[in-house]
Write an enzyme that holds these catalytic residues in place. Structure first.
Site, PDB file in Angstrom:
ATOM      1  N   GLY A  59      52.569  72.407   4.701  1.00 39.94           N
ATOM      2  CA  GLY A  59      52.509  72.769   6.114  1.00 39.94           C
ATOM      3  C   GLY A  59      51.089  72.993   6.599  1.00 39.94           C
ATOM      4  O   GLY A  59      50.873  73.539   7.681  1.00 39.94           O
ATOM      5  N   SER A  74      56.726  65.706  -0.836  1.00 37.34           N
ATOM      6  CA  SER A  74      55.689  65.392   0.143  1.00 37.34           C
ATOM      7  C   SER A  74      54.366  65.061  -0.544  1.00 37.34           C
ATOM      8  O   SER A  74      53.664  64.115  -0.157  1.00 37.34           O
ATOM      9  CB  SER A  74      55.508  66.583   1.096  1.00 37.34           C
ATOM     10  OG  SER A  74      54.578  66.285   2.103  1.00 37.34           O
ATOM     11  N   LYS A 121      57.290  63.099   7.557  1.00 37.95           N
ATOM     12  CA  LYS A 121      58.528  63.493   8.229  1.00 37.95           C
ATOM     13  C   LYS A 121      58.463  64.908   8.812  1.00 37.95           C
ATOM     14  O   LYS A 121      59.005  65.169   9.871  1.00 37.95           O
ATOM     15  CB  LYS A 121      59.714  63.399   7.261  1.00 37.95           C
ATOM     16  CG  LYS A 121      60.128  61.971   6.928  1.00 37.95           C
ATOM     17  CD  LYS A 121      61.439  61.966   6.144  1.00 37.95           C
ATOM     18  CE  LYS A 121      61.924  60.532   5.905  1.00 37.95           C
ATOM     19  NZ  LYS A 121      63.220  60.521   5.169  1.00 37.95           N
ATOM     20  N   HIS A 129      42.517  74.816  -0.398  1.00 38.66           N
ATOM     21  CA  HIS A 129      43.695  74.779  -1.265  1.00 38.66           C
ATOM     22  C   HIS A 129      43.429  75.552  -2.560  1.00 38.66           C
ATOM     23  O   HIS A 129      44.270  75.584  -3.454  1.00 38.66           O
ATOM     24  CB  HIS A 129      44.040  73.331  -1.626  1.00 38.66           C
ATOM     25  CG  HIS A 129      44.518  72.505  -0.461  1.00 38.66           C
ATOM     26  ND1 HIS A 129      45.524  72.925   0.379  1.00 38.66           N
ATOM     27  CD2 HIS A 129      44.136  71.274  -0.017  1.00 38.66           C
ATOM     28  CE1 HIS A 129      45.737  71.982   1.294  1.00 38.66           C
ATOM     29  NE2 HIS A 129      44.909  70.987   1.082  1.00 38.66           N
ATOM     30  N   TYR A 170      56.907  77.827   5.450  1.00 37.32           N
ATOM     31  CA  TYR A 170      57.106  76.726   6.387  1.00 37.32           C
ATOM     32  C   TYR A 170      58.489  76.802   7.029  1.00 37.32           C
ATOM     33  O   TYR A 170      58.648  76.593   8.234  1.00 37.32           O
ATOM     34  CB  TYR A 170      56.949  75.411   5.620  1.00 37.32           C
ATOM     35  CG  TYR A 170      57.052  74.157   6.458  1.00 37.32           C
ATOM     36  CD1 TYR A 170      55.985  73.735   7.235  1.00 37.32           C
ATOM     37  CD2 TYR A 170      58.214  73.379   6.445  1.00 37.32           C
ATOM     38  CE1 TYR A 170      56.068  72.568   7.992  1.00 37.32           C
ATOM     39  CE2 TYR A 170      58.300  72.219   7.190  1.00 37.32           C
ATOM     40  CZ  TYR A 170      57.229  71.810   7.968  1.00 37.32           C
ATOM     41  OH  TYR A 170      57.316  70.663   8.707  1.00 37.32           O
TER      42      TYR A 170
END
Length: 304
Positions: free
Chosen positions: A50, A138, A269, A108, A197
């Site tokens: 996210g 993902s 998506k 990250h 998320y």
């Protein structure tokens, strides 16, 4: 030095986590040299949980006043990743290349490996995570798309899944990454906001207001009455961002031939539960069991 670290596939092992060498080099540089501003707000996450959405939301929220509306045009013409610099890449490449008016920095990097200058500062952090199954799917699609674009044969879904379940993935083990920020958020709730998320998708408006309050730029009653919250939600929605010309046709880090990528790879998506279209029920149950075991006793239960 990095060449001497344990390695699996293209990942190198450092301080308990796995990295692509280019990001590890940037992290090690940041650990030694990065000096945050006292007003910095770090957008933290494991990849593909996210991050793009959170960057867009926080950028739109914190710049809405002093940019007098130009924050909207920035997100209409620039990728969220180009609006919010990445600690272990952008600052390693050019430490002085940042907009001092925007206090956002993304990373990250796991909490335990953040530069001591960041952890010991008064800087705030916002962390987002999601169900491990969706995060894995993902991430696999993202890396596979990047590798195919460079004529590199990607790992099969099954191979990548086995590695993920053993803790080997970008910035993984995933569960340790999540737990690091979760425990830190319990210890320093005034400094670290922990989000999922799924909960953000479920009630985006309340989360946008929570983000603004945490960042020190709460919405005024007048702004709420004028629909400012909803404007930001609409601007930063997957449907809007993914259909922009810059997202469809632009390139991220176009000036770096070794790392340039189409902006479109960041928009697949944006759905919850898409793992079921990629993993078998048995694979899903296995990863759920692993996460349940790893998070046991922490007080954290991720959506599943």
């Amino acid at each position: 030095m990095i060449s001497t670290f344990p390695r699996v596939q293209r990942w190198s092992y450092y301080q308990g986590f796995w990295y692509f060498p280019m990001f590890l080099e940037g992290l090690m540089s940041a650990q030694d040299h990065f000096i945050p501003q006292s007003t910095d707000i770090f957008i933290t996450s494991c990849p593909k949980t996210g991050t793009t959405w959170l960057k867009a939301l926080t950028f739109a929220i914190c710049t809405r006043s002093f940019l007098s509306g130009s924050s909207a045009s920035s997100l209409l013409t620039k990728m969220p990743h180009d609006c919010v610099p990445l600690l272990e890449y952008d600052f390693a490449q050019n430490p002085i290349k940042r907009d001092r008016a925007v206090p956002l920095v993304s990373t990250h990097v796991p909490y335990s490996s953040l530069p001591k200058s960041v952890v010991s500062s008064c800087c705030k952090m916002i962390y987002i995570c999601r169900d491990a199954k969706d995060a894995f799917v993902s991430l696999w699609h993202f890396i596979a798309d990047l590798q195919r674009s460079k004529n590199i044969e990607p790992l099969s879904l099954e191979e990548a899944f086995e590695l993920f379940c053993s803790g080997i993935s970008s910035y993984g083990p995933y569960w340790d990454h999540v737990l690091g920020y979760w425990r830190a958020s319990l210890e320093f709730p005034e400094k670290i906001l922990f989000l999922t998320y799924e909960e953000m998708k479920k009630d985006t408006a309340s989360h946008v207001k929570k983000l603004a309050e945490f960042m020190g730029c709460s919405f005024t009653l007048e702004e709420e009455e004028e629909g400012e919250v909803q404007k930001i939600i609409s601007l930063c929605s997957f449907e809007n961002l993914s259909n922009l010309a810059v997202s469809k046709n632009g390139k991220h880090r176009a000036d770096d031939s070794s790392f340039a990528m189409k902006n479109s790879v960041f928009f697949r998506k944006g759905e919850i539960g898409d793992w079921a279209n990629n993993l078998t029920a048995e694979m899903g149950a296995r990863l759920d069991d692993i996460m349940e075991q790893k998070l046991k006793g922490s007080g954290l239960k991720l959506p599943r």
